[in-house]
Design a protein around this motif. Structure first.
Motif, mmCIF file in Angstrom:
data_model
loop_
_atom_site.group_PDB
_atom_site.id
_atom_site.type_symbol
_atom_site.label_atom_id
_atom_site.label_comp_id
_atom_site.label_asym_id
_atom_site.label_seq_id
_atom_site.Cartn_x
_atom_site.Cartn_y
_atom_site.Cartn_z
ATOM 1 N N GLU A 1 0.837 -1.198 0.000
ATOM 2 C CA GLU A 1 0.000 0.000 0.000
ATOM 3 C C GLU A 1 0.874 1.251 0.000
ATOM 4 O OE1 GLU A 1 -2.304 1.762 3.648
ATOM 5 O OE2 GLU A 1 -3.491 0.119 2.807
ATOM 6 N N MET A 2 0.563 2.189 -0.877
ATOM 7 C CA MET A 2 1.317 3.451 -0.965
ATOM 8 C C MET A 2 0.526 4.565 -0.291
ATOM 9 S SD MET A 2 4.233 2.995 -2.566
ATOM 10 C CE MET A 2 4.640 4.708 -2.923
ATOM 11 N N SER A 3 1.244 5.459 0.375
ATOM 12 C CA SER A 3 0.581 6.582 1.036
ATOM 13 C C SER A 3 1.490 7.793 1.034
ATOM 14 C CB SER A 3 0.211 6.210 2.480
ATOM 15 O OG SER A 3 1.372 5.981 3.242
ATOM 16 N N GLY A 4 0.874 8.966 1.212
ATOM 17 C CA GLY A 4 1.615 10.202 1.412
ATOM 18 C C GLY A 4 2.485 10.621 0.246
ATOM 19 N N THR A 5 2.080 10.283 -0.977
ATOM 20 C CA THR A 5 2.905 10.624 -2.137
ATOM 21 C C THR A 5 2.839 12.124 -2.420
ATOM 22 O OG1 THR A 5 2.529 8.426 -3.070
ATOM 23 C CG2 THR A 5 3.329 10.140 -4.567
ATOM 24 N N THR A 6 4.004 12.749 -2.513
ATOM 25 C CA THR A 6 4.077 14.189 -2.779
ATOM 26 C C THR A 6 5.196 14.472 -3.795
ATOM 27 O OG1 THR A 6 5.628 14.524 -0.937
ATOM 28 C CG2 THR A 6 3.285 14.827 -0.464
ATOM 29 N N GLN A 7 5.037 15.604 -4.494
ATOM 30 C CA GLN A 7 6.072 16.068 -5.423
ATOM 31 C C GLN A 7 6.931 17.099 -4.704
ATOM 32 O OE1 GLN A 7 5.604 14.988 -8.799
ATOM 33 N NE2 GLN A 7 7.621 15.682 -9.405
ATOM 34 N N ARG A 8 8.253 16.873 -4.650
ATOM 35 C CA ARG A 8 9.167 17.775 -3.983
ATOM 36 C C ARG A 8 9.660 18.851 -4.968
ATOM 37 N NH1 ARG A 8 8.589 18.722 0.320
ATOM 38 N NH2 ARG A 8 10.783 19.222 0.745
ATOM 39 N N PRO A 9 10.116 20.013 -4.446
ATOM 40 C CA PRO A 9 10.619 21.067 -5.334
ATOM 41 C C PRO A 9 11.746 20.598 -6.255
ATOM 42 C CG PRO A 9 10.316 21.916 -3.113
ATOM 43 C CD PRO A 9 10.079 20.442 -3.039
ATOM 44 N N SER A 10 12.478 19.568 -5.824
ATOM 45 C CA SER A 10 13.576 19.056 -6.666
ATOM 46 C C SER A 10 13.070 18.311 -7.882
ATOM 47 C CB SER A 10 14.441 18.107 -5.830
ATOM 48 O OG SER A 10 13.665 16.998 -5.389
ATOM 49 N N GLY A 11 11.777 17.960 -7.882
ATOM 50 C CA GLY A 11 11.220 17.197 -8.990
ATOM 51 C C GLY A 11 10.941 15.749 -8.652
ATOM 52 N N ILE A 12 11.558 15.237 -7.575
ATOM 53 C CA ILE A 12 11.315 13.836 -7.213
ATOM 54 C C ILE A 12 9.927 13.672 -6.618
ATOM 55 C CG2 ILE A 12 13.775 13.341 -6.854
ATOM 56 C CD1 ILE A 12 13.235 13.523 -3.824
ATOM 57 N N GLU A 13 9.382 12.458 -6.770
ATOM 58 C CA GLU A 13 8.085 12.112 -6.196
ATOM 59 C C GLU A 13 8.337 11.150 -5.043
ATOM 60 O OE1 GLU A 13 4.180 11.510 -8.566
ATOM 61 O OE2 GLU A 13 4.960 9.491 -8.179
ATOM 62 N N VAL A 14 7.887 11.524 -3.850
ATOM 63 C CA VAL A 14 8.194 10.774 -2.634
ATOM 64 C C VAL A 14 6.913 10.186 -2.050
ATOM 65 C CG1 VAL A 14 9.199 10.880 -0.313
ATOM 66 C CG2 VAL A 14 10.122 12.321 -2.150
ATOM 67 N N GLY A 15 6.972 8.910 -1.731
ATOM 68 C CA GLY A 15 5.845 8.252 -1.074
ATOM 69 C C GLY A 15 6.336 7.213 -0.097
ATOM 70 N N LYS A 16 5.405 6.571 0.582
ATOM 71 C CA LYS A 16 5.731 5.498 1.512
ATOM 72 C C LYS A 16 4.983 4.236 1.121
ATOM 73 C CE LYS A 16 7.070 7.866 5.785
ATOM 74 N NZ LYS A 16 6.769 7.999 7.226
ATOM 75 N N MET A 17 5.708 3.110 1.185
ATOM 76 C CA MET A 17 5.117 1.811 0.882
ATOM 77 C C MET A 17 5.126 0.958 2.146
ATOM 78 S SD MET A 17 6.389 -1.206 -1.729
ATOM 79 C CE MET A 17 5.882 -0.327 -3.222
ATOM 80 N N ARG A 18 3.988 0.307 2.403
ATOM 81 C CA ARG A 18 3.898 -0.580 3.569
ATOM 82 C C ARG A 18 4.510 -1.927 3.230
ATOM 83 N NH1 ARG A 18 2.155 0.080 8.350
ATOM 84 N NH2 ARG A 18 1.383 2.167 7.869
ATOM 85 N N ILE A 19 5.384 -2.416 4.115
ATOM 86 C CA ILE A 19 6.133 -3.647 3.869
ATOM 87 C C ILE A 19 6.109 -4.537 5.110
ATOM 88 C CG2 ILE A 19 7.679 -2.557 2.193
ATOM 89 C CD1 ILE A 19 9.800 -2.426 4.464
ATOM 90 N N PRO A 20 6.365 -5.848 4.959
ATOM 91 C CA PRO A 20 6.423 -6.733 6.118
ATOM 92 C C PRO A 20 7.593 -6.384 7.035
ATOM 93 C CG PRO A 20 6.193 -7.995 4.078
ATOM 94 C CD PRO A 20 6.503 -6.586 3.682
ATOM 95 N N LEU A 21 7.484 -6.797 8.296
ATOM 96 C CA LEU A 21 8.583 -6.627 9.240
ATOM 97 C C LEU A 21 9.681 -7.657 9.001
ATOM 98 C CD1 LEU A 21 6.577 -5.995 12.533
ATOM 99 C CD2 LEU A 21 7.905 -4.313 11.259
ATOM 100 N N GLY A 22 9.317 -8.870 8.590
ATOM 101 C CA GLY A 22 10.310 -9.911 8.317
ATOM 102 C C GLY A 22 9.981 -11.201 9.023
ATOM 103 N N VAL A 23 10.600 -11.438 10.189
ATOM 104 C CA VAL A 23 10.347 -12.643 10.984
ATOM 105 C C VAL A 23 9.911 -12.220 12.385
ATOM 106 C CG1 VAL A 23 11.282 -14.785 11.940
ATOM 107 C CG2 VAL A 23 12.059 -13.975 9.704
ATOM 108 N N ILE A 24 8.773 -12.745 12.805
ATOM 109 C CA ILE A 24 8.245 -12.465 14.132
ATOM 110 C C ILE A 24 8.505 -13.675 15.021
ATOM 111 C CG2 ILE A 24 6.216 -11.764 15.456
ATOM 112 C CD1 ILE A 24 6.975 -9.830 13.189
ATOM 113 N N GLY A 25 9.083 -13.446 16.191
ATOM 114 C CA GLY A 25 9.237 -14.504 17.184
ATOM 115 C C GLY A 25 8.124 -14.420 18.201
ATOM 116 N N MET A 26 7.341 -15.486 18.307
ATOM 117 C CA MET A 26 6.243 -15.540 19.274
ATOM 118 C C MET A 26 6.621 -16.473 20.415
ATOM 119 S SD MET A 26 3.546 -13.658 18.552
ATOM 120 C CE MET A 26 2.418 -14.456 19.691
#
Length: 420
Positions: A101-126
């Motif tokens: 899931e992508m969120s918070g995508t914005t265009q920066r003055p430099s021209g780059i487009e910045v967003g955040k992607m939701r990713i797994p944590l990896g390995v959970i120890g229970m």
């Protein structure tokens, strides 16, 4: 006789296999994950007889060892509980997949487009005690969020956990998913826990579920970040503007419906303006359910024969049919009591005065605060998360019941067109 470490693969090798499986899980499609979760649910129901037979061994041994009734209640499986375990997996399959899931995508003055992607944590120890349903709940939630899970259940549920894990592995293998994605530590040796807590090159997060002693041990020993939930000292505050019939319902459901769980009520706080009316009614209801009431001096004046509540009582997580009570002079006094004795778990106010309820919600530091609703709703399923993997009473990185989103994090993703 408990199995020993010498008869099983090393914990590090199990964790390494889990880590390798997590890389494959992180790219599985939502369709594959959901189909596998439904297969897991079907496998639990198809293997009901084997699971119940294994559980009978554990329950019989627990009774012979004199395990407390509250812990035996958590250990016992029956057809209804297996159905609920399966339905919880189907619920998780029906929820939106947070991974990618992508969120918070914005265009920066430099021209780059910045967003955040939701990713797994990896390995959970229970690391958990007594509850074999955690094996299925944790496996399902971690899997849907793209994580592998290394499970170390309590020795009291050893056979039950093995039977549940075997059913889950049937589903994983049928979908060509690495079985190491759900790895159960096949030993009751306590050295396994210590070794798990050193494997920060393989495990990304540890979630302990059980008694306060277990959680403090994990927190003090672990070299891996830990989600903490020491205990559930949950309060019901009956305000001067409460509907007293509603308050009675909240009290009975919160204390009696299942006293052995962490969202059960342990302390009743009553405003002095309604104490003379409410406390005798409350005691009559509690007496019918064999609840022992202990109170402060003002409670004892209104209810002759009630035992004294000490500081230890107000700090206690009884997990039984015992309840502490106190008469307070104001909502602020109730909140001061909660600040002193609460455990950041769940707090309830019964009040028809909206400003008072809003102030209670804002001021009380708890992971779940309820207005005119039972503390028993402090649960991942009831709050719309599906099966919960645990409850965090600290604020990093989650607070309260943890569902799918709490098993993920975010990374920055940047798109450009040659910007330097």
């Amino acid at each position: 006789m408990p199995e020993t470490m010498s008869k099983t693969p090393s914990i590090e090798s199990l964790a390494a296999d889990c880590k390798a499986a997590s890389r494959e899980l992180s790219t599985l499609s939502t369709e594959t994950k959901n189909r596998t979760l439904r297969r897991m649910a079907d496998a639990l129901e198809a293997n009901e007889e084997a699971i119940l037979a294994a559980n009978d061994k554990d329950v019989s041994a627990a009774r012979e060892d004199g395990l407390a009734d509250a812990l035996i209640d958590r250990l016992v499986l029956n057809p209804d509980r297996i159905t609920k375990m399966a339905d919880a997996l189907r619920d998780v399959a029906s929820f939106a997949d947070p991974v990618g899931e992508m969120s918070g995508t914005t265009q920066r003055p430099s021209g780059i487009e910045v967003g955040k992607m939701r990713i797994p944590l990896g390995v959970i120890g229970m690391i958990y005690e007594a509850r074999p349903n955690v094996t299925a709940d944790a496996a399902g939630l971690c899997f849907k969020a793209g994580n592998a899970v290394l499970l170390r259940g309590g020795s009291n549920a050893f056979h039950s956990n093995q039977a549940v894990a075997a059913a889950l592995h049937e589903a994983l293998e049928a979908e060509d998913v690495p079985p190491a994605a759900v790895t159960l530590v096949p030993t009751t040796d306590r050295a396994a826990v210590r070794e798990m807590l050193t494997l920060n090159q393989h495990l990304d997060l540890v979630i302990p579920r059980g008694g306060e002693g277990l959680i403090r041990f994990v927190d003090e020993t672990s070299q891996i970040p830990v989600i903490k939930h020491y205990k559930g000292v949950c309060h019901l505050y009956v305000d001067q503007d409460a509907d007293l019939e509603t308050a009675e319902d909240l009290l009975l459901d919160g204390k009696v419906s299942r006293p052995s769980v962490c969202n059960a009520l342990e302390t009743l706080l009553v405003h002095e303006d309604v104490a003379k009316d409410f406390l005798p009614r409350a005691k009559e209801l509690l007496d019918r359910k064999d609840v022992e009431l202990r109170g402060d001096a003002r409670t004892q004046q209104l209810l002759p024969g009630v035992g004294e509540a000490t500081d230890e009582d107000y700090a206690a997580e009884y997990l039984d049919l015992t309840l502490a009570a106190r008469v307070v002079g104001s909502p602020d006094a109730a909140m001061e009591h909660i600040t002193e004795y609460g455990s950041n778990h769940t707090e309830v106010i019964a009040s028809d005065d909206l400003p008072t309820a809003r102030r209670f919600v804002r001021a009380v530091d708890a992971s779940v605060v309820l207005v005119n609703a039972s503390s028993r709703f402090s649960d991942g399923g009831e709050l719309g998360l599906g099966a919960e993997i645990g409850i965090s009473t600290t604020k990093l990185h989650a607070y309260g019941p943890m569902g799918l989103e709490a098993l993920t994090t975010e990374k920055f993703v940047v798109y450009g067109d040659g910007e330097t």
